[in-house]
Enzyme design. Sequence first.
Site, PDB file in Angstrom:
ATOM      1  CG  MET A 187      -1.927  -1.186   1.165  1.00 32.53           C
ATOM      2  SD  MET A 187      -3.455  -0.872   2.038  1.00 32.53           S
ATOM      3  CE  MET A 187      -2.852  -0.556   3.698  1.00 32.53           C
ATOM      4  N   GLY A 188       2.148   1.124  -0.343  1.00 29.43           N
ATOM      5  CA  GLY A 188       3.032   2.287  -0.430  1.00 29.43           C
ATOM      6  C   GLY A 188       3.522   2.748   0.931  1.00 29.43           C
ATOM      7  CG  HIS A 219       6.807  -2.051   2.173  1.00 33.16           C
ATOM      8  ND1 HIS A 219       6.770  -0.921   2.955  1.00 33.16           N
ATOM      9  CD2 HIS A 219       5.546  -2.548   2.185  1.00 33.16           C
ATOM     10  CE1 HIS A 219       5.553  -0.728   3.407  1.00 33.16           C
ATOM     11  NE2 HIS A 219       4.779  -1.705   2.962  1.00 33.16           N
TER      12      HIS A 219
HETATM   13  P1  AMP Z   1       1.393  -2.834   3.575  1.00 34.29           P
HETATM   14  O1  AMP Z   1       1.972  -1.837   2.628  1.00 34.29           O
HETATM   15  O2  AMP Z   1       1.438  -2.404   5.004  1.00 34.29           O
HETATM   16  O3  AMP Z   1       0.044  -3.360   3.127  1.00 34.29           O
HETATM   17  O4  AMP Z   1       2.363  -4.092   3.528  1.00 34.29           O
HETATM   18  C1  AMP Z   1       2.712  -4.692   2.306  1.00 34.29           C
HETATM   19  C2  AMP Z   1       3.448  -5.968   2.590  1.00 34.29           C
HETATM   20  O5  AMP Z   1       4.625  -5.680   3.356  1.00 34.29           O
HETATM   21  C3  AMP Z   1       2.633  -6.970   3.408  1.00 34.29           C
HETATM   22  O6  AMP Z   1       2.863  -8.270   2.915  1.00 34.29           O
HETATM   23  C4  AMP Z   1       3.186  -6.790   4.797  1.00 34.29           C
HETATM   24  O7  AMP Z   1       3.059  -7.938   5.601  1.00 34.29           O
HETATM   25  C5  AMP Z   1       4.651  -6.508   4.496  1.00 34.29           C
HETATM   26  N1  AMP Z   1       5.281  -5.825   5.631  1.00 34.29           N
HETATM   27  C6  AMP Z   1       4.836  -4.712   6.259  1.00 34.29           C
HETATM   28  N2  AMP Z   1       5.644  -4.416   7.312  1.00 34.29           N
HETATM   29  C7  AMP Z   1       6.609  -5.371   7.342  1.00 34.29           C
HETATM   30  C8  AMP Z   1       7.735  -5.624   8.188  1.00 34.29           C
HETATM   31  N3  AMP Z   1       8.029  -4.843   9.218  1.00 34.29           N
HETATM   32  N4  AMP Z   1       8.492  -6.702   7.914  1.00 34.29           N
HETATM   33  C9  AMP Z   1       8.211  -7.537   6.878  1.00 34.29           C
HETATM   34  N5  AMP Z   1       7.163  -7.339   6.047  1.00 34.29           N
HETATM   35  C10 AMP Z   1       6.369  -6.280   6.267  1.00 34.29           C
END
Ligand code: AMP
Length: 280
Positions: free
Chosen positions: A30-31, A37
Amino acid sequence: MDIARSIADLRRHVALWRKAGERVGLVPTMGALHQGHLALVRAARSECDRVVASIFVNPKQFAPSEDLASYPRRETADLDVLRAAGVDLVFVPATAEIYPPDFSTVVQVSGLTTGLCGAHRAGHFDGVATVVTKLLIQSLPDAAYFGEKDYQQLMVVRRLARDLDIPVRIAGVPTIREPDGLALSSRNAYLSQEERRIAPGLARVLRSVAAAIAREPAAVAGEIARSVAELKNAGFAVEYLEVRDAETLTPVVTEVTAPARVFAAVHLGRTRLIDNMPIG
Ligand code: AMP
């Protein structure tokens, strides 16, 4: 690095790569990108010939009371970060590209979504499952990468890919943390200085519960009660703190007898934080 804003353009790129026999990895986001990420991008880079990242703040996974309007959006900086990380293509669709006005389909994964975040965020996992299903079908990757930070989401995505026979490997990537233990999250940007000082207490408590239960598998109930009190004392409002089976996500209330994890969601002021850790 190419940028696709339409599904047709995304498909054109991926089709050429697949025709050339290249393996394609997808990293949905989601950016407001951070090192968490980028760990997903690195995993994809190491296992695939081509990496596609998507940036889409999916309105369907936010309840009306949640932070859709204020969710951080930094497309230009995100594109720079993805370019530097060696991503081949970024898919940045407008909302209407993903959800035309008469969009009427919901992908719903039952069972796995009833507890934890599913019990507290109405409609959240329907929104996640619907958009991830669409992204997988739109891009047809060989593998898609998801963080263990959102462990329940990872399990939901694995299940929908299996149930719907989507030929993709769903890869889980361990959580990336700040040096003080706080799991990286785009929502950490909401924390005040004082809240940021308190926030690493969540990971500390989870680590201590996980270690205590690993030592004494029948101590689940006592450890949960102790750590909920500890979190409250530290200034968190606790939404849930639970031990669950690592595969089925069924609750473990007395004794751990199979691989399990401890899961928590808390609020610090207006910010909701989640984290989880393996036991043992
Ligand atoms: P989001 O942008 O928050 O929807 O996250 C996108 C992807 O990044 C998802 O698969 C999350 O689980 C992963 N993600 C977010 N934060 C972390 C983190 N601290 N460590 C590893 N993966 C992450």
